[in-house]
Design a protein around this motif. Structure first.
Motif, PDB file in Angstrom:
ATOM      1  N   ALA A 106     -15.164   9.360  -1.444  1.00 43.97           N
ATOM      2  CA  ALA A 106     -16.253   8.682  -2.206  1.00 43.97           C
ATOM      3  C   ALA A 106     -16.082   7.410  -1.559  1.00 43.97           C
ATOM      4  CB  ALA A 106     -16.377   8.750  -3.312  1.00 43.97           C
ATOM      5  N   ILE A 107     -17.472   6.614  -1.148  1.00 46.33           N
ATOM      6  CA  ILE A 107     -17.412   5.456  -0.444  1.00 46.33           C
ATOM      7  C   ILE A 107     -16.550   4.114  -1.665  1.00 46.33           C
ATOM      8  CG2 ILE A 107     -19.564   4.817  -1.365  1.00 46.33           C
ATOM      9  CD1 ILE A 107     -18.131   3.751   2.004  1.00 46.33           C
ATOM     10  N   LYS A 108     -16.789   4.509  -2.837  1.00 45.58           N
ATOM     11  CA  LYS A 108     -16.329   3.695  -3.956  1.00 45.58           C
ATOM     12  C   LYS A 108     -14.674   3.442  -3.972  1.00 45.58           C
ATOM     13  CE  LYS A 108     -16.174   6.897  -7.753  1.00 45.58           C
ATOM     14  NZ  LYS A 108     -16.469   7.418  -8.953  1.00 45.58           N
ATOM     15  N   ASN A 109     -14.122   4.476  -3.202  1.00 46.19           N
ATOM     16  CA  ASN A 109     -12.681   4.635  -3.157  1.00 46.19           C
ATOM     17  C   ASN A 109     -12.108   4.214  -1.707  1.00 46.19           C
ATOM     18  OD1 ASN A 109     -12.541   6.012  -5.559  1.00 46.19           O
ATOM     19  ND2 ASN A 109     -12.824   8.093  -4.558  1.00 46.19           N
ATOM     20  N   VAL A 110     -13.061   3.464  -0.973  1.00 48.42           N
ATOM     21  CA  VAL A 110     -12.356   3.240   0.505  1.00 48.42           C
ATOM     22  C   VAL A 110     -11.436   2.017   0.502  1.00 48.42           C
ATOM     23  CG1 VAL A 110     -14.175   1.665   0.988  1.00 48.42           C
ATOM     24  CG2 VAL A 110     -13.217   2.771   2.704  1.00 48.42           C
ATOM     25  N   VAL A 111     -11.607   1.033  -0.553  1.00 45.19           N
ATOM     26  CA  VAL A 111     -10.650  -0.031  -0.558  1.00 45.19           C
ATOM     27  C   VAL A 111      -8.997   0.690  -1.016  1.00 45.19           C
ATOM     28  CG1 VAL A 111      -9.916  -2.238  -1.612  1.00 45.19           C
ATOM     29  CG2 VAL A 111     -12.425  -1.705  -0.758  1.00 45.19           C
ATOM     30  N   ASN A 112      -9.317   1.450  -1.994  1.00 48.55           N
ATOM     31  CA  ASN A 112      -7.928   1.770  -2.522  1.00 48.55           C
ATOM     32  C   ASN A 112      -7.184   2.906  -1.350  1.00 48.55           C
ATOM     33  OD1 ASN A 112      -7.689   0.649  -4.942  1.00 48.55           O
ATOM     34  ND2 ASN A 112      -8.876   2.366  -5.927  1.00 48.55           N
TER      35      ASN A 112
END
Length: 529
Positions: A106-112
């Motif tokens: 999921a794109i929202k998890n990319v930084v993690n």
């Protein structure tokens, strides 16, 4: 050797297995910045301008997990004093942001995902130096550096991909910027952890108001490449050497892929397109595709005052003034036409003259992208004219003066908002649009020095073409015969007959003071030589 920590030199080996244009001089620049206040470098360029090649080259050079000496021997960097000093001496962290975006659940998890992936490899390599349960990459790197006195070189490819992929999601963008700030915030922590960093992407570093999100980076961009200009793309000498080696026509290579010009380097070519032409043994549009003209169409159709006029002027061969200072370095925060045009410069759709602060369409390849982009409803009138331009060229060659006059009148009326209608400059711009597709087989030269003066426009056929030279003289409030007489009297045909053979002399006039049905009526006379 890992994926993110010390990825090795295989990527650069693969590049060297093909035809390689030596850009290793960039390494010497980065070497000069190591452990200095200038150690953070951001170098943005359009897509397919060799950004990933440079990132893989830097990884191969610095990565201490491999021996890359043989790969660089004989290349430019091997002749520099700094070559041996830093060769395979550092732990390298390499981040390809587009890869993380494409593989995340999921794109929202990319930084993690970025932090977890790198931390996992750091734990494996530096067992005992990484704090338990620490999830912050900057803190993990700082802990390693403090325990074993280790500095990293960080290389980030496509750093701005998140700003392009989730262009309206400020939450993800700010989370990403905070990660970068943690890595490169300056001060003691960064000095102890980072020996050097190199980021590459399409957009310059994001601005918030007038402030850069990462203030300590030295930036090189398409509007200010400064001393890195020769690494933006291929230089003219490099392209000439390729043409000689592979028996390619340099004149055509120049027309198709040149046009990016900077104060230090006057001719910069689109590298991917040059190599595709060499490998395919054929010139064509390799840089642009369906994505290219669709995105270009969306930008040039934005409803900003003066944007349409600027695009029309550039379609007509003009260079237009652009104020680049307000651009926020993203693809959503547009305040005016200058912001849109500045984005098009960074995307490679426009060239930019730093000294004159003007933008222009750089070459045939990009010109084709514009021709595709103006086929939509918002640009239907212009798109129709460009589609009709092939018919206009054929009418000119068969000496159908009435058809030429009618077509030019139509374009001139469309173009009258760009410049004052009643001058030769406006008519010249209109003609450049009217003959738009002729640029594929002609080099069109305004104010061509010949005989006793300057011919208004000269169409010089490219080497592979059997078309005649066309000399165009423009008049208003006179007549087309007067224009033809001036060509003869000033001997504009001159040596062109000797070198090219067949010539067409085209005289064009319009009467700005005519009334009624003859108002702004264009006339044309064509003479074969």
């Amino acid at each position: 050797m890992g994926i993110y920590l010390n990825p090795g030199n295989r990527g650069f080996q693969t590049i060297l297995n093909g035809t390689y244009v030596d850009k290793t001089g960039l390494i010497d620049y980065v070497n000069q910045t190591i452990n200095t206040p200038q150690k953070l470098t951001s170098f943005s360029r359009p897509r397919r301008f060799g950004k990933s090649f440079a990132a893989k080259m830097l990884c191969a050079y610095y990565d201490k997990s491999c021996d890359s000496r043989s790969l660089f021997e004989g290349l430019e960097i091997s002749k520099k004093d700094s070559f041996g000093q830093y060769l395979n001496k550092y732990d390298v962290i390499y981040l390809d942001i587009t890869w993380f975006i494409s593989t995340t659940d999921a794109i929202k998890n990319v930084v993690n995902d970025i932090q977890n992936s790198v931390i996992s490899e750091l734990k494996s390599e530096f067992s005992g130096s990484v704090p338990e349960n620490e999830k912050s990459l900057p803190r993990v790197m700082t802990a390693i550096a403090s325990k074993i006195d280790r500095r990293f070189i960080v290389i980030i490819d496509e750093w701005d991909a998140l700003f392009r992929e989730v262009k309206n999601d400020e939450v993800i963008q700010k989370e990403y910027v905070q990660l970068l700030r943690g890595l490169f915030k300056g001060g003691t922590a960064t000095d102890e952890t980072i020996a050097a960093a190199y980021m590459t992407g399409i957009l310059p570093i994001k601005k918030y108001g007038t402030e850069s999100a990462l203030t300590d980076f030295i930036e090189y961009t398409m509007t200010r490449p400064a001393k890195l200009a020769k690494y933006v793309g291929f230089t003219e000498m490099e392209v000439k050497e390729l043409c000689e080696k592979f028996d390619m026509d340099f004149e055509q290579m120049n027309a198709w892929y040149d046009g990016y010009s900077f104060s230090r380097i006057q001719h910069v070519y689109s590298p991917n397109s040059v190599m595709k032409a060499v490998n395919n043994e054929e010139f064509g549009n390799y840089w642009a595709g369906s994505e290219t003209y669709e995105s270009l169409k969306s930008y040039i159709s934005m409803n900003f005052n003066g944007l349409r006029d600027s695009i029309l002027a550039m379609l007509g061969g003009e260079a237009v003034k652009v104020a680049i200072s307000t651009f926020q370095n993203d693809i959503t925060s547009f305040k005016n036409k200058d912001d849109v045009l500045t984005l098009l410069i960074h995307l490679g759709y426009l060239g930019y003259n730093t000294k004159e602060q003007k933008a222009f369409i750089p070459n045939q390849e990009v010109s084709d992208a514009f021709a595709d982009a103006v086929k939509g409803d918002e640009w239907k009138d212009v798109g129709d004219l460009i589609q009709e331009s092939e018919d206009l060229l054929e009418a000119t060659i068969r000496c159908d003066a009435d058809a030429v006059a009618d077509a030019l009148e139509k374009v001139h009326n469309l173009n009258s908002s760009v410049l004052q209608y009643n001058n030769e400059a406006a008519l010249s711009s209109a003609i450049m649009i009217a003959y738009y597709t002729a640029r594929r087989i002609y080099k069109i030269v305004p104010e061509f020095p010949q005989g006793k003066g300057f011919a208004d426009l000269v169409f010089l056929p490219r080497r592979e073409s059997d078309k005649p030279v066309i000399i165009v003289e423009l008049k208003y409030d006179k007549d087309a015969d007067t224009a033809i007489r001036q060509i003869h009297e000033n001997r504009y045909d001159g040596d062109l007959k000797k070198y090219f053979g067949n010539l067409l002399l085209v005289g064009i006039n319009y009467d700005k003071d005519a009334k009624g049905a003859n108002a702004k009526k264009h006339s044309c006379v064509i003479e074969k030589v």
